[in-house]
Design a protein around this motif. Structure first.
Motif, PDB file in Angstrom:
ATOM      1  N   CYS A  30      -2.972  -1.878  12.994  1.00 43.78           N
ATOM      2  CA  CYS A  30      -2.853  -0.684  13.851  1.00 43.78           C
ATOM      3  C   CYS A  30      -3.802   0.374  13.305  1.00 43.78           C
ATOM      4  O   CYS A  30      -4.748   0.041  12.573  1.00 43.78           O
ATOM      5  CB  CYS A  30      -1.404  -0.199  13.936  1.00 43.78           C
ATOM      6  N   LEU A  31      -3.574   1.638  13.624  1.00 42.51           N
ATOM      7  CA  LEU A  31      -4.477   2.689  13.153  1.00 42.51           C
ATOM      8  C   LEU A  31      -4.166   3.075  11.703  1.00 42.51           C
ATOM      9  O   LEU A  31      -5.026   2.980  10.815  1.00 42.51           O
ATOM     10  CB  LEU A  31      -4.353   3.911  14.078  1.00 42.51           C
ATOM     11  N   GLY A  32      -2.929   3.488  11.458  1.00 39.41           N
ATOM     12  CA  GLY A  32      -2.593   4.047  10.148  1.00 39.41           C
ATOM     13  C   GLY A  32      -2.014   3.057   9.155  1.00 39.41           C
ATOM     14  O   GLY A  32      -1.943   3.341   7.962  1.00 39.41           O
ATOM     15  N   ASN A  33      -1.561   1.883   9.642  1.00 38.54           N
ATOM     16  CA  ASN A  33      -0.832   0.899   8.821  1.00 38.54           C
ATOM     17  C   ASN A  33       0.399   1.508   8.150  1.00 38.54           C
ATOM     18  O   ASN A  33       0.760   1.147   7.021  1.00 38.54           O
ATOM     19  CB  ASN A  33      -1.742   0.231   7.773  1.00 38.54           C
ATOM     20  N   ILE A  34       1.047   2.456   8.860  1.00 38.63           N
ATOM     21  CA  ILE A  34       2.335   2.942   8.338  1.00 38.63           C
ATOM     22  C   ILE A  34       3.456   2.853   9.383  1.00 38.63           C
ATOM     23  O   ILE A  34       4.626   2.916   9.012  1.00 38.63           O
ATOM     24  CB  ILE A  34       2.260   4.383   7.787  1.00 38.63           C
ATOM     25  N   CYS A  35       3.116   2.715  10.670  1.00 42.11           N
ATOM     26  CA  CYS A  35       4.174   2.656  11.702  1.00 42.11           C
ATOM     27  C   CYS A  35       4.278   1.278  12.358  1.00 42.11           C
ATOM     28  O   CYS A  35       5.241   0.546  12.143  1.00 42.11           O
ATOM     29  CB  CYS A  35       3.928   3.713  12.776  1.00 42.11           C
ATOM     30  N   ARG A  36       3.287   0.919  13.188  1.00 40.67           N
ATOM     31  CA  ARG A  36       3.408  -0.298  14.000  1.00 40.67           C
ATOM     32  C   ARG A  36       3.140  -1.591  13.229  1.00 40.67           C
ATOM     33  O   ARG A  36       3.941  -2.538  13.282  1.00 40.67           O
ATOM     34  CB  ARG A  36       2.456  -0.208  15.205  1.00 40.67           C
ATOM     35  N   TYR A  38      -6.268   6.913   6.314  1.00 39.51           N
ATOM     36  CA  TYR A  38      -5.534   8.157   5.984  1.00 39.51           C
ATOM     37  C   TYR A  38      -4.390   7.957   4.993  1.00 39.51           C
ATOM     38  O   TYR A  38      -4.052   8.870   4.252  1.00 39.51           O
ATOM     39  CB  TYR A  38      -4.858   8.782   7.225  1.00 39.51           C
ATOM     40  N   HIS A  39      -3.740   6.806   5.042  1.00 43.58           N
ATOM     41  CA  HIS A  39      -2.487   6.652   4.283  1.00 43.58           C
ATOM     42  C   HIS A  39      -2.559   5.532   3.242  1.00 43.58           C
ATOM     43  O   HIS A  39      -1.517   5.018   2.817  1.00 43.58           O
ATOM     44  CB  HIS A  39      -1.331   6.373   5.251  1.00 43.58           C
ATOM     45  N   ASP A  57       1.540   4.224  20.159  1.00 45.88           N
ATOM     46  CA  ASP A  57       1.596   4.827  18.822  1.00 45.88           C
ATOM     47  C   ASP A  57       2.817   5.745  18.747  1.00 45.88           C
ATOM     48  O   ASP A  57       2.882   6.743  19.471  1.00 45.88           O
ATOM     49  CB  ASP A  57       0.305   5.625  18.608  1.00 45.88           C
ATOM     50  N   PRO A  58       3.796   5.442  17.879  1.00 42.21           N
ATOM     51  CA  PRO A  58       5.037   6.241  17.857  1.00 42.21           C
ATOM     52  C   PRO A  58       4.974   7.418  16.876  1.00 42.21           C
ATOM     53  O   PRO A  58       5.951   8.152  16.731  1.00 42.21           O
ATOM     54  CB  PRO A  58       6.064   5.211  17.361  1.00 42.21           C
ATOM     55  N   TYR A  59       3.823   7.612  16.221  1.00 37.38           N
ATOM     56  CA  TYR A  59       3.733   8.526  15.064  1.00 37.38           C
ATOM     57  C   TYR A  59       4.190   9.938  15.397  1.00 37.38           C
ATOM     58  O   TYR A  59       4.907  10.560  14.616  1.00 37.38           O
ATOM     59  CB  TYR A  59       2.295   8.540  14.548  1.00 37.38           C
ATOM     60  N   TYR A  60       3.786  10.463  16.573  1.00 41.67           N
ATOM     61  CA  TYR A  60       4.114  11.855  16.899  1.00 41.67           C
ATOM     62  C   TYR A  60       5.392  12.000  17.725  1.00 41.67           C
ATOM     63  O   TYR A  60       5.721  13.087  18.170  1.00 41.67           O
ATOM     64  CB  TYR A  60       2.929  12.521  17.617  1.00 41.67           C
TER      65      TYR A  60
HETATM   66  P1  4NP Z   1       0.266   3.528  13.194  1.00 43.37           P
HETATM   67  O1  4NP Z   1       0.633   5.062  13.530  1.00 43.37           O
HETATM   68  O2  4NP Z   1      -1.172   3.346  13.618  1.00 43.37           O
HETATM   69  O3  4NP Z   1       1.211   2.756  14.041  1.00 43.37           O
HETATM   70  O4  4NP Z   1       0.478   3.360  11.707  1.00 43.37           O
HETATM   71  C1  4NP Z   1      -0.084   6.150  13.040  1.00 43.37           C
HETATM   72  C2  4NP Z   1       0.129   6.583  11.757  1.00 43.37           C
HETATM   73  C3  4NP Z   1      -0.571   7.687  11.280  1.00 43.37           C
HETATM   74  C4  4NP Z   1      -1.460   8.340  12.102  1.00 43.37           C
HETATM   75  C5  4NP Z   1      -1.677   7.891  13.392  1.00 43.37           C
HETATM   76  C6  4NP Z   1      -0.987   6.793  13.861  1.00 43.37           C
HETATM   77  N1  4NP Z   1      -2.144   9.487  11.620  1.00 43.37           N
HETATM   78  O5  4NP Z   1      -2.896  10.084  12.405  1.00 43.37           O
HETATM   79  O6  4NP Z   1      -1.997   9.849  10.447  1.00 43.37           O
END
Ligand code: 4NP
Length: 150
Positions: A9-15, A42-43, A122-125
């Protein structure tokens, strides 16, 4: 030899940490290796988002030990199947492909199921409902992948 599957995914912390944990729970670890990564850095080094850890825990899956890392071109050498959560991740992965064999490994996770849409949002926000929603669609896709790999 094990089939190696990478969830991205984008951040590798949620999905993708959820996708990694869910697929691992459905496959024989002697046959299938599962990992996850993010297209952004980012993470890097962090644990998954607390909300992903919680929703996984609600379904009996522990993802709290996972560590965030960034997707890199060498992952094309390591992995047989690379699943992107959304179209943006998909195109960012393909930008790092070095030859057609790399490109052939990249798939959209939700193309494994017929839900009428092909991106894991993306569930981050958002709130906790978003994470349960992600869990449910990723679970269906992983069930389909596991049937093919086990
Ligand atoms: P992910 O979600 O791609 O499912 O891990 C996100 C986590 C962090 C960010 C964006 C999406 N971020 O912008 O920090």
């Amino acid at each position: 030899m094990k089939t190696k599957v990478l969830m991205v995914c984008l951040g590798n912390i949620c999905r993708s940490p959820l996708a990694e944990g869910i697929l691992k729970s459905k496959v024989d670890e002697n046959l299938v290796f599962v990992d996850s990564a993010g297209t952004a850095g980012y993470h890097v080094g962090n644990r998954p988002d607390e909300r992903s850890i919680a929703v996984a825990q609600n379904h009996g899956i522990n993802i709290s030990h996972q560590t965030c890392r960034k997707f890199e071109a060498s992952d094309f050498d390591e992995f047989d199947l690379i699943y992107a959560m959304d179209l943006s991740n998909f195109s960012n992965i393909l930008k790092l492909a070095r030859h057609p064999e790399d490109e052939k490994k990249v798939k959209l996770l939700l193309d494994e199921v017929d839900l009428g849409f092909n991106e894991v949002p993306d569930p981050y926000y958002g709130g906790p409902d978003g994470f349960e929603n992600v869990y449910q669609m990723v679970d269906l896709a992983c069930e389909s992948i596991a049937k093919k790999l086990n």
